[in-house]
Design a protein around this motif. Structure first.
Motif, short mmCIF file in Angstrom:
data_model
loop_
_atom_site.label_atom_id
_atom_site.label_comp_id
_atom_site.label_asym_id
_atom_site.label_seq_id
_atom_site.Cartn_x
_atom_site.Cartn_y
_atom_site.Cartn_z
N GLY A 156 0.82 -1.20 0.00
CA GLY A 156 0.00 0.00 0.00
C GLY A 156 0.85 1.25 0.00
N GLY A 157 0.18 2.39 -0.13
CA GLY A 157 0.86 3.67 -0.11
C GLY A 157 0.58 4.40 1.19
N HIS A 158 1.09 5.61 1.28
CA HIS A 158 0.93 6.39 2.51
C HIS A 158 -0.54 6.58 2.86
N GLU A 159 -1.37 6.67 1.84
CA GLU A 159 -2.80 6.89 2.08
C GLU A 159 -3.48 5.68 2.74
N ASP A 160 -2.80 4.56 2.80
CA ASP A 160 -3.38 3.33 3.33
C ASP A 160 -2.98 3.04 4.78
N ILE A 161 -2.21 3.93 5.42
CA ILE A 161 -1.65 3.57 6.72
C ILE A 161 -2.73 3.33 7.78
N PHE A 162 -3.83 4.08 7.76
CA PHE A 162 -4.87 3.89 8.76
C PHE A 162 -5.60 2.57 8.54
N GLU A 163 -5.85 2.25 7.28
CA GLU A 163 -6.57 1.01 6.96
C GLU A 163 -5.70 -0.20 7.29
N PHE A 164 -4.40 -0.11 6.97
CA PHE A 164 -3.49 -1.21 7.28
C PHE A 164 -3.33 -1.37 8.79
N ALA A 165 -3.26 -0.24 9.51
CA ALA A 165 -3.13 -0.30 10.97
C ALA A 165 -4.33 -1.00 11.61
N LYS A 193 -2.79 10.48 17.74
CA LYS A 193 -4.05 10.01 18.30
C LYS A 193 -4.90 9.32 17.25
N SER A 194 -5.00 9.91 16.07
CA SER A 194 -5.82 9.34 15.00
C SER A 194 -5.28 7.99 14.54
N PHE A 195 -3.97 7.91 14.40
CA PHE A 195 -3.37 6.67 13.93
C PHE A 195 -3.58 5.55 14.94
N ILE A 196 -3.28 5.83 16.22
CA ILE A 196 -3.42 4.79 17.23
C ILE A 196 -4.88 4.38 17.39
N SER A 197 -5.80 5.33 17.24
CA SER A 197 -7.22 4.99 17.32
C SER A 197 -7.64 4.04 16.21
N SER A 198 -6.93 4.12 15.08
CA SER A 198 -7.25 3.23 13.96
C SER A 198 -6.70 1.83 14.17
N HIS A 200 -1.51 8.21 26.58
CA HIS A 200 -2.96 8.10 26.78
C HIS A 200 -3.45 6.70 26.43
N ASN A 201 -2.98 6.15 25.32
CA ASN A 201 -3.49 4.86 24.86
C ASN A 201 -2.88 3.68 25.61
N LEU A 202 -1.73 3.88 26.22
CA LEU A 202 -1.22 2.85 27.13
C LEU A 202 -2.06 2.82 28.40
N LYS A 203 -2.40 3.99 28.90
CA LYS A 203 -3.20 4.08 30.12
C LYS A 203 -4.61 3.53 29.91
N SER A 204 -5.20 3.80 28.75
CA SER A 204 -6.56 3.34 28.48
C SER A 204 -6.61 1.85 28.16
N GLY A 205 -5.46 1.28 27.79
CA GLY A 205 -5.42 -0.12 27.42
C GLY A 205 -5.66 -0.38 25.95
N HIS A 206 -5.90 0.68 25.18
CA HIS A 206 -6.11 0.48 23.74
C HIS A 206 -4.84 -0.03 23.07
#
Length: 340
Positions: A208-217, A239-244, A267-273
């Motif tokens: 994929g390309g750079h535009e696919d990083i959220f979908e791949f994540a 935040k957006s990337f980790i949420s994906s 934040h995402n380590l603390k939340s457990g995500h």
């Protein structure tokens, strides 16, 4: 090159990564016309004017410092990244800036091995295992296998390619993104783990390309950052990337600390995500041993040693030593890549 035309002076900035200057000094011991000095960071501005070549490692080289480098001919990184140098200022002052490509020294496959070390450490719960040892417990914690996981390599350059090659025997699915796939042939041919044209389709399950990083994540069990740091990639894992990412997925960074947004990670380590974090590079280095992030058992940090192996550092020291000799004798440079 000095006033007496007999000595070429090489400056290593700061005491960090000591093998870099120690191995270089050892390599150059039979070249009395090369003088290598290791100077504390704070003293560099006061002495840089007398040097002809500078190995900056993790020191920022800005326009003000460059303006003092009256005899400087070459600014050089002991490795790949040159994001700490004001390249425009160097160019205006007639100073060349160079890096050592990771594919010719073993740096890339050393970093790839570290990425696997961090993955396995997180999956097998390294910190919890140490607690079990201290508490004399057997058979716990229950870890996970790398087998069957989907690994997203974000940035399939030399390190990413070497990582993909080594991950294949673990029975994982590999998905990868790259800014441009049209230019991959040269990189694949030069890598320390040879890959023939067309073989990339066997190595990577999905491209994929750079535009696919959220979908791949969103489909990965493990995300590995192998990107170079620049204006486009700074803070890209935010935040957006980790949420994906999948809840509980692991994040590994063996590239540059600035790729990760500290607040989003904490934040995402603390939340457990975020299921775990393995980093060899940090936001500030050296890393604060009292940083709150280190209280989490699912965090593993190593002291920027992914590329610090006997093989890679002796190889890079040879390149630096050879370049110093070439600078002294006026012969063409070999083993380095200019960025200006």
């Amino acid at each position: 090159m000095d006033n007496d035309k007999k000595i070429t002076r090489v400056l290593f900035c700061g005491p960090d990564f000591p093998a870099s200057h120690n191995f270089t000094i050892e390599y150059l011991q039979n070249y009395p016309f090369i003088q290598v000095d290791v100077v504390p960071f704070a003293d560099v501005p006061d002495v840089i004017a007398i040097y002809h070549m500078c190995v900056f490692k993790n020191m920022r080289v800005d326009a003000r410092l460059i303006s003092r480098a009256n005899q400087m001919k070459l600014l050089m990184q002991f490795g790949v990244g040159v994001e700490g140098v004001d390249i425009d200022a160097a160019t205006k002052n007639g100073i060349k800036v160079a890096r050592i490509p990771g594919d010719i020294t073993g740096n890339a496959f050393s970093c790839a091995e570290m990425a696997i070390y961090l993955m396995l450490g997180l999956l097998r719960k390294q910190n919890e295992m140490q607690i079990s040892v201290k508490q004399k417990k057997l058979g716990e914690p229950v870890g996970e296998t790398l087998f069957g996981k989907t690994v997203f390599i974000m940035g399939l350059g030399n390190i990413g390619i070497n990582l993909a090659k080594r991950l294949r025997p673990f029975g994982v699915k590999i998905i990868a993104t790259k800014r441009s796939w049209s230019s991959h042939s040269q990189a694949f041919e030069s890598t320390a783990v040879p890959i023939q044209n067309g073989e990339i389709d066997d190595l990577v399950d999905e491209k994929g390309g750079h535009e696919d990083i959220f979908e791949f994540a969103s489909r990965a069990d493990i995300v590995v950052c192998c990107l170079s740091l620049n204006k486009e990639t700074a803070g890209i894992v935010n935040k957006s990337f980790i949420s994906s990412m999948r809840k509980g997925a692991l994040l590994v960074n063996i590239a540059r600390g600035g790729l990760l947004d500290y607040g989003a990670i904490a934040h995402n380590l603390k939340s457990g995500h975020l299921g775990g974090l393995g980093i060899d590079v940090a936001w500030t280095e050296p890393f604060d041993p009292d940083d709150p992030i280190l209280k989490f058992l699912n965090v593993i940090i190593t002291p920027h040693v992914a590329g610090v192996t006997e093989h890679s550092y002796r190889s890079m020291s040879k390149v630096v030593g050879d370049v110093a000799v070439q600078l002294h004798t006026g012969t063409p440079f070999t083993g380095i890549e200019f960025v200006n």
